[in-house]
Design an enzyme around this catalytic site. Sequence first.
Site, PDB file in Angstrom:
ATOM      1  N   SER A  41       0.745  -1.083   0.058  1.00 50.12           N
ATOM      2  CA  SER A  41      -0.008   0.052  -0.077  1.00 50.12           C
ATOM      3  C   SER A  41       0.776   1.148  -0.049  1.00 50.12           C
ATOM      4  O   SER A  41       0.289   2.432  -0.223  1.00 50.12           O
ATOM      5  CB  SER A  41      -0.917   0.052   1.343  1.00 50.12           C
ATOM      6  N   LYS A  85       0.530   4.478   7.097  1.00 50.19           N
ATOM      7  CA  LYS A  85      -0.110   5.205   5.770  1.00 50.19           C
ATOM      8  C   LYS A  85       0.549   6.738   5.909  1.00 50.19           C
ATOM      9  O   LYS A  85       1.174   6.985   7.083  1.00 50.19           O
ATOM     10  CB  LYS A  85      -1.737   5.308   5.942  1.00 50.19           C
TER      11      LYS A  85
END
Length: 173
Positions: A41, A85
């Site tokens: 990701s 993230k």
Amino acid sequence: MNKQKILKELLSYSKTILFSMILAYFISSKLIANAQVPTGSMETTIMTDSRIIINRLAYHSALPERGDIVSFPHPDDKDSIPLLKRIIALPGETIQGISGIVYINGNALEEPYVKELFLTDFGPYTVPQNCYFMMGDNRNNSWDSRYWKNKFVDGNTIIGKASLEYYPEFKLF
């Protein structure tokens, strides 16, 4: 060697080992966290299986900033492994994604770390106070704030800021 000398030597080693264990526990629970990146990701910034150091003290004297890569528990599943993230929107901001471009308060966000446009529009969402909107750099392969039931990460749950990658290459963030 007599028994007393052996016992004295063993006690000395035991003290050293115990001190080392206590120090290692303190460092890993209060100062840094070690993490292995399980997904793609955050590619191409951080590759799958990279090993990184999270600075747990990064936000004790400063607030998180847009662009910081942070570790935090999943807002929908606090028992899962922590996520990694990038902070995209800050408290009080309105975020929206249209045609592969992220807009913050109506202004296009420059994101040199993103290699391809995302395919699905999202928002608008207004970020609550002390919360953050997170996205992975690999936008088409990231399960992030756009898809979570609880769209925002509470600032009090942020574990720390990614500081460096030490495997397979060395780089600072």
